[in-house]
Design an enzyme around this catalytic site. Sequence first.
Site, PDB file in Angstrom:
ATOM      1  N   GLU A 121      -3.830  16.680   2.475  1.00 45.07           N
ATOM      2  CA  GLU A 121      -4.801  15.581   2.401  1.00 45.07           C
ATOM      3  C   GLU A 121      -5.947  15.795   3.391  1.00 45.07           C
ATOM      4  O   GLU A 121      -6.211  14.962   4.270  1.00 45.07           O
ATOM      5  CB  GLU A 121      -4.092  14.244   2.645  1.00 45.07           C
ATOM      6  N   GLU A 139       2.282  15.080  -4.824  1.00 42.55           N
ATOM      7  CA  GLU A 139       2.889  13.854  -4.286  1.00 42.55           C
ATOM      8  C   GLU A 139       2.676  12.741  -5.289  1.00 42.55           C
ATOM      9  O   GLU A 139       1.552  12.535  -5.761  1.00 42.55           O
ATOM     10  CB  GLU A 139       2.236  13.430  -2.957  1.00 42.55           C
TER      11      GLU A 139
HETATM   12  C1  BG6 Z   1       0.588  10.810   1.820  1.00 40.54           C
HETATM   13  C2  BG6 Z   1       1.095  11.782   2.844  1.00 40.54           C
HETATM   14  O1  BG6 Z   1      -0.513  10.159   2.361  1.00 40.54           O
HETATM   15  O2  BG6 Z   1       1.367   9.740   1.450  1.00 40.54           O
HETATM   16  C3  BG6 Z   1       2.571  11.702   3.134  1.00 40.54           C
HETATM   17  O3  BG6 Z   1       0.752  13.108   2.524  1.00 40.54           O
HETATM   18  C4  BG6 Z   1       3.019  10.266   3.102  1.00 40.54           C
HETATM   19  O4  BG6 Z   1       2.829  12.333   4.351  1.00 40.54           O
HETATM   20  C5  BG6 Z   1       2.758   9.726   1.700  1.00 40.54           C
HETATM   21  O5  BG6 Z   1       4.347  10.075   3.467  1.00 40.54           O
HETATM   22  C6  BG6 Z   1       3.258   8.321   1.459  1.00 40.54           C
HETATM   23  O6  BG6 Z   1       2.767   7.451   2.440  1.00 40.54           O
HETATM   24  P1  BG6 Z   1       3.753   6.550   3.280  1.00 40.54           P
HETATM   25  O7  BG6 Z   1       2.899   5.900   4.275  1.00 40.54           O
HETATM   26  O8  BG6 Z   1       4.362   5.616   2.308  1.00 40.54           O
HETATM   27  O9  BG6 Z   1       4.767   7.463   3.876  1.00 40.54           O
END
Ligand code: BG6
Length: 486
Positions: free
Chosen positions: A176, A384
């Site tokens: 990111e 993701e």
């Molecule tokens: C992304 C990141 O922003 O979202 C991860 O690359 C992160 O590291 C994921 O865990 C989900 O966000 P969160 O805050 O729910 O863990």
Amino acid sequence: MGHFPEGFLWGGAVAANQCEGGWREGGKGPSVEDHLKGGDVHTPRQYNRVIDPDAYYPSHESVDFYHRYADDIKLFGEMGMKIFRTSINWSRLYPVGDEPEPNPEGVAFYRSLFQCCRDNGIEPLVTISHYEIPFGLAEKYDGFVSRKTIDFYLNLCRTIFTEYRGLVKYWLTFNEINITQHGGLAAFIGAGVMPEGDVAYMDFGIKPTKEELSRSYTALHNQFLASALAVKLAHEIDPDYMVGCMVAGGPSLYPYTCAPADVLATQQKLQQDTWFVGDVQVRGYYPGYMLRFFAENGIDVHMEEGDEAILREGTVDMYTYSYYMTNCVSTDPEVAKSQGNMAMGVPNPYLKMSDWGWAIDPDGLRWSLNEVWDRYQIPIMVVENGFGAIDERAEDGKFHDDYRIAYFREHIKAMGEAIADGVNLIAYTTWGCIDIVSAGTGEMKKRYGYIYVDKDNEGNGDLHREPKDSYYWYQKVIATNGEDLA
Ligand code: BG6
């Protein structure tokens, strides 16, 4: 729905700092993330320059993947995973960051981990830096604000590209990368840009100053250079390496109304927050809209002669991104803002939200895949995607996470549609395939996993693992290459 191509890479994803723990083991030094305390949806995470021995820092133990990875990867293998995304905890290999030689124990650790993936029939997908820049580089050099950090990053790359040749094929240069531009603690975790003062909070509502933005965009520029040089280096070491950028959020915003001002504002937000980093890393040059933005806002990005050529020569082989939700853009100051963690925007009245204020929008995934493909025409990975939720043990002692299954079902259908639209999507790694610490809030109770980990927000629990219903469901999805989503 379209069919997934043969050889489609189904998998899961984590980041070292959110799962490994072992923060001072095997010669590891502290990373930026090791200086962040836990918070929750209402309490921002706090940064301490000096670690308080009595306070709780979630990354210090995380879910102990450092010691348990062999059993966890075996479970992933039994699930049928084809690809597993994790990151290199940079300070495991270079504890301060500026050492000339890597720490052998750190090098050995990742070799065993990647070998273990291979032994279980899983292709590793490795993020070189996922919010894990050594704290030493932040303190001594102000992270990527200094061009010296580019060299330290390339030392890391040379080590891992050489040591893990034959074990790893897919690399992502920075997780990111577009979060750095937001300044504050986002730039700290993304690029090691040192916060002012000894204590600071993860508050994405704070508006950065012009000076702060100049530092953040300079750090981002140096990350672009580091990424471009890493792509070149990777191809020199092994021409079969595939190196990708990794962008937050996908281009996933809608105008709140059809007023032309809202449509234009949405386009500008997309350009600045999303397309900008992809345009530099895929096309190899700064887009005009960003140069205008810098000029009009007095932002001074330090660039040097020769930088343009580096960017042009180091474009990535694939575009990868995270996709969780969408938001709207409004030019009406009265329209309420939702502050769901790292993503801010106006909530969409047509969409349902998670407990953390993240809107669920599978159609937005199809839309964003089409946009990315139309723009860049290179292979795409969704690295993701997932549903952070509170999981409760049912009376029969199991975890029936049907809400998570429903989320994945609709998003997989959307990807199938995008593939039918002609998008060259090659992989899907769902986020937090095993429960891990949340990056935004530092909580354990915001769970994403197919596999439950016994640990709570305060760090209690025996850390044992248990498959949830979604584990068996995803196993079937993979076995049928996305045909059986029932
Ligand atoms: C992304 C990141 O922003 O979202 C991860 O690359 C992160 O590291 C994921 O865990 C989900 O966000 P969160 O805050 O729910 O863990």
